[in-house]
Scaffold this motif. Structure first.
Motif, PDB file in Angstrom:
ATOM      1  N   UNK A  63       0.850  -1.211   0.000  1.00  0.00           N
ATOM      2  CA  UNK A  63       0.000   0.000   0.000  1.00  0.00           C
ATOM      3  C   UNK A  63       0.878   1.251   0.000  1.00  0.00           C
ATOM      4  N   UNK A  64       0.237   2.387  -0.187  1.00  0.00           N
ATOM      5  CA  UNK A  64       0.955   3.675  -0.214  1.00  0.00           C
ATOM      6  C   UNK A  64       0.286   4.650   0.766  1.00  0.00           C
ATOM      7  N   UNK A  65       1.045   5.590   1.319  1.00  0.00           N
ATOM      8  CA  UNK A  65       0.413   6.631   2.124  1.00  0.00           C
ATOM      9  C   UNK A  65      -0.607   7.381   1.250  1.00  0.00           C
ATOM     10  N   UNK A  66      -1.659   7.907   1.880  1.00  0.00           N
ATOM     11  CA  UNK A  66      -2.663   8.666   1.108  1.00  0.00           C
ATOM     12  C   UNK A  66      -2.550  10.146   1.480  1.00  0.00           C
ATOM     13  N   UNK A  73       2.417  14.978   7.486  1.00  0.00           N
ATOM     14  CA  UNK A  73       3.873  15.154   7.368  1.00  0.00           C
ATOM     15  C   UNK A  73       4.186  16.610   7.026  1.00  0.00           C
ATOM     16  N   UNK A  74       3.373  17.194   6.160  1.00  0.00           N
ATOM     17  CA  UNK A  74       3.543  18.617   5.785  1.00  0.00           C
ATOM     18  C   UNK A  74       3.339  19.490   7.025  1.00  0.00           C
ATOM     19  N   UNK A  95       5.197   7.097   8.680  1.00  0.00           N
ATOM     20  CA  UNK A  95       6.657   7.238   8.456  1.00  0.00           C
ATOM     21  C   UNK A  95       6.964   7.317   6.969  1.00  0.00           C
ATOM     22  N   UNK A  96       6.280   6.516   6.167  1.00  0.00           N
ATOM     23  CA  UNK A  96       6.559   6.531   4.712  1.00  0.00           C
ATOM     24  C   UNK A  96       6.059   7.825   4.069  1.00  0.00           C
ATOM     25  N   UNK A  97       5.154   8.542   4.766  1.00  0.00           N
ATOM     26  CA  UNK A  97       4.710   9.851   4.255  1.00  0.00           C
ATOM     27  C   UNK A  97       5.674  10.951   4.698  1.00  0.00           C
ATOM     28  N   UNK A 101       7.848  12.302  14.200  1.00  0.00           N
ATOM     29  CA  UNK A 101       7.398  12.154  15.605  1.00  0.00           C
ATOM     30  C   UNK A 101       6.127  11.303  15.601  1.00  0.00           C
ATOM     31  N   UNK A 102       6.322   9.966  15.594  1.00  0.00           N
ATOM     32  CA  UNK A 102       5.195   9.023  15.527  1.00  0.00           C
ATOM     33  C   UNK A 102       5.388   7.982  16.628  1.00  0.00           C
TER      34      UNK A 102
END
Ligand code: BV8
Length: 230
Positions: A63-66, A73-74, A95-97, A101-102
């Protein structure tokens, strides 16, 4: 400096194709929670539990971040205050986006742990029952996931963060699982503003000062634009 604490649940990853738990065809409609998300279930049938998490690890890998993950992240990169994500999710899409700080309070699909020596390591895509611990060679290895009845990770730090928050935002969670479902009350008691962004009212909607309903991929980027004054 203003502090935003964001709680995320399965709903923020729904549009990335990862199943939620309690929606109409959610994971808990296809698996019995007691069989695959409790220590007792793992003791009874470790192969079934590994099958459940191996399937989700594969799904996550594909899957991919949406846009919702990307917007958070922005926010972390451009907001002049502090942004912390406390997630109930075990996927790595935040994290992939690009979020840094997660805190994964329910553990992570990408991690494995040894129940004997507490060693943790990167999980293989497919875990099997009794595979030896790389540190102590014990066969008491398992997914590094917090199951029902187990104590979530980072709790003391999370409660500190909620007490210091200026704004608490809950995204994509049904408010069924504790202690996460009580975070809005913890934050409000400490004086934080509270906002819910969800597809529909959660169990705790009435505890939020403001609630917006719709898909996270639309709600979250719009909210981040507002916060950043874009
Ligand atoms: C504990 C494993 C002791 C990982 C999970 C009171 C206080 C403390 C504990 C309890 C309590 N009452 C009961 C308990 C016990 C229990 C509990 O809460 N049971 C529930 C069922 C009543 N809690 C525990 O056992 C916890 N440990 O209590 O330790 C303690 C005591 C005091 C203080 C501290 C500790 C451990 C809980 C963790 C269990 N592990 N999963 C995994 O396999 O993934 S829980 C599981 O549910 C997942 O982690 C998941 O993240 C979590 C919450 O679910 P949601 O994320 O909310 O997902 P759900 O499908 O429910 O909802 C999705 C939402 O998204 C919906 O609202 C939907 O509308 C929305 N949505 C859908 N699509 C979209 C969308 N929103 C936006 N856009 C979309 N496109």
């Amino acid at each position: 400096m203003a502090k935003i604490v964001i709680l995320t649940g399965a709903g923020i990853s729904a549009e990335s194709g990862l199943g939620t738990f309690r929606d109409k065809d959610g994971l808990w409609t296809r698996y019995d929670l007691n069989d695959v998300a409790t220590p007792e279930g793992f003791a009874r049938n470790p192969a079934l539990v590994h099958e459940f998490y191996n399937a989700r690890r594969k799904n996550c890998f594909e899957s991919e971040p949406n846009p919702a993950h990307i917007a958070l992240s922005r926010l972390e990169n451009y907001y002049e205050g502090e942004v912390l994500i406390v997630t109930q999710n075990v996927d790595d899409l935040h994290e992939r986006a690009g979020s840094r700080a997660v805190w994964h309070m329910h553990g992570e699909l990408s991690r494995a742990k040894c129940a004997d020596c507490d060693h943790r390591w990167s999980a293989p895509l497919e875990m099997t029952p009794g595979a030896p611990c790389p540190a102590c060679n014990s066969s008491a290895t398992r997914p590094d996931i917090v199951w029902f009845g187990e104590f979530p990770y980072h709790m003391d730090d999370i409660w500190d963060a909620l007490r210091a928050a200026d704004l608490f935002v809950s995204i994509g969670t049904s408010g069924n699982v504790f202690p996460a479902a009580a975070f809005v009350q913890d934050a409000a008691r400490a004086g934080a503003r509270t906002l819910e962004l969800n597809l529909e009212p959660s169990m705790g909607s009435h505890d939020f000062a403001e609630a917006r309903f719709g898909p996270a991929s639309q709600l979250v980027p719009h909210w981040v634009d507002q916060v950043l004054g874009a």
